[in-house]
Write an enzyme that holds these catalytic residues in place. Structure first.
Site, PDB file in Angstrom:
ATOM      1  N   SER A   9       0.845  -1.191   0.000  1.00 10.56           N
ATOM      2  CA  SER A   9       0.000   0.000   0.000  1.00 10.56           C
ATOM      3  C   SER A   9       0.879   1.239   0.000  1.00 10.56           C
ATOM      4  O   SER A   9       1.655   1.463   0.934  1.00 10.56           O
ATOM      5  CB  SER A   9      -0.907   0.007   1.227  1.00 10.56           C
ATOM      6  OG  SER A   9      -1.521   1.270   1.377  1.00 10.56           O
ATOM      7  N   HIS A  46      -1.197  -1.191  -4.485  1.00 10.34           N
ATOM      8  CA  HIS A  46      -2.461  -0.734  -3.903  1.00 10.34           C
ATOM      9  C   HIS A  46      -2.424   0.769  -3.637  1.00 10.34           C
ATOM     10  O   HIS A  46      -1.538   1.266  -2.937  1.00 10.34           O
ATOM     11  CB  HIS A  46      -2.706  -1.482  -2.585  1.00 10.34           C
ATOM     12  CG  HIS A  46      -4.065  -1.291  -2.005  1.00 10.34           C
ATOM     13  ND1 HIS A  46      -5.139  -2.089  -2.332  1.00 10.34           N
ATOM     14  CD2 HIS A  46      -4.534  -0.391  -1.111  1.00 10.34           C
ATOM     15  CE1 HIS A  46      -6.208  -1.695  -1.663  1.00 10.34           C
ATOM     16  NE2 HIS A  46      -5.866  -0.657  -0.916  1.00 10.34           N
ATOM     17  N   HIS A  70      -8.241   1.776  -4.728  1.00 10.16           N
ATOM     18  CA  HIS A  70      -9.238   1.561  -3.676  1.00 10.16           C
ATOM     19  C   HIS A  70      -9.874   2.913  -3.387  1.00 10.16           C
ATOM     20  O   HIS A  70      -9.287   3.767  -2.716  1.00 10.16           O
ATOM     21  CB  HIS A  70      -8.537   0.977  -2.442  1.00 10.16           C
ATOM     22  CG  HIS A  70      -9.392   0.898  -1.228  1.00 10.16           C
ATOM     23  ND1 HIS A  70      -8.877   0.716   0.034  1.00 10.16           N
ATOM     24  CD2 HIS A  70     -10.742   0.980  -1.058  1.00 10.16           C
ATOM     25  CE1 HIS A  70      -9.850   0.694   0.916  1.00 10.16           C
ATOM     26  NE2 HIS A  70     -10.996   0.874   0.274  1.00 10.16           N
ATOM     27  N   MET A 129     -11.817  -4.701   4.996  1.00  9.57           N
ATOM     28  CA  MET A 129     -10.958  -3.815   5.758  1.00  9.57           C
ATOM     29  C   MET A 129     -10.786  -4.380   7.166  1.00  9.57           C
ATOM     30  O   MET A 129     -11.762  -4.686   7.848  1.00  9.57           O
ATOM     31  CB  MET A 129     -11.555  -2.413   5.825  1.00  9.57           C
ATOM     32  CG  MET A 129     -11.625  -1.693   4.482  1.00  9.57           C
ATOM     33  SD  MET A 129      -9.991  -1.477   3.717  1.00  9.57           S
ATOM     34  CE  MET A 129      -9.153  -0.459   4.942  1.00  9.57           C
ATOM     35  N   GLY A 150      -8.828   5.241   6.555  1.00 10.71           N
ATOM     36  CA  GLY A 150      -8.529   6.655   6.687  1.00 10.71           C
ATOM     37  C   GLY A 150      -7.069   6.948   6.970  1.00 10.71           C
ATOM     38  O   GLY A 150      -6.506   7.916   6.470  1.00 10.71           O
TER      39      GLY A 150
END
Length: 212
Positions: free
Chosen positions: A7, A32, A65, A136, A141
């Site tokens: 990520s 990601h 995403h 998730m 966030g």
């Protein structure tokens, strides 16, 4: 084999292209992108221009995403910028089936995403239409949060539903993933592990290999 998706939320934003190149060389399976609009979640991150600018640094699939309030307005921007997979949240108040069909028609894969508090049964009606499910394992966030263990039951339920209905979507998890929590997720049915802090805070290749 388990797939690993670094990520970029935890990468060095000053040299994202080089970071993508490094994790690609280190053995990642996809890249990601946590796209946040400051409304659906309390943070702002990547726009489609960022994705487009670093597309040339990797041959791997890019997953956008979309943690945004109106994905129906913006998904095509990310697709045109080089995203191969578009992630849409079940929590968005949209016509999910319509958007899924539009994205497929455009030649891209679709991932349905669900947050920890949302009942897992809410995604069942859409599972026959999608390529991936992203559960998730933190509240979205911000990076660096701890893995929410109660989501493990959801991973197991989605895997059982997949087997029962003879479906072929992949199960992905994102949030607090490391060499320990990753094994828990995989043992309960996860196919793809999204990891940010864990990968980018150590030797990229060693960390990626430890998740398999």
């Amino acid at each position: 084999m388990v797939k690993v998706a670094p990520s970029l939320l935890s990468a060095d934003f000053a040299c994202l292209g080089e970071e993508v190149k490094k994790v690609t060389s280190a053995g990642a399976d996809l890249i990601h992108f946590d796209v946040m609009d400051g409304h659906f979640v309390p943070n702002l991150t990547f726009g489609p221009m960022v994705l487009a600018s670093i597309r040339k640094y990797s041959h791997l699939p890019f997953e956008a995403h979309l943690m945004i309030t109106n994905p129906e307005k913006y998904w095509k921007n990310f697709a045109e910028s080089g995203a191969d997979i578009i992630g849409i949240h079940i929590e968005c108040e949209i016509d999910h089936i319509s958007i899924i069909k539009e994205i497929h028609k455009y030649g891209k894969k679709v991932c349905i995403v669900i947050n920890p508090p949302t009942p897992v049964e809410k995604i069942y009606p859409f599972l026959e239409y999608v390529d991936m499910v992203l559960l998730m394992t933190v509240n979205p966030g911000f990076g660096g949060q701890e893995f929410i263990t109660s989501v493990v039951d959801k991973i197991r339920k989605v895997n059982e539903y997949r087997k029962k209905e003879k479906l072929e979507f992949e199960i992905e998890v994102d949030g607090g993933i490391n060499d320990k929590t990753g094994k828990i997720a995989v043992s309960n049915g996860a196919d793809i592990l999204v990891a940010g802090n864990y990968i980018f805070s150590g030797d990229y290749k060693e960390r990626i290999n430890s998740l398999r």
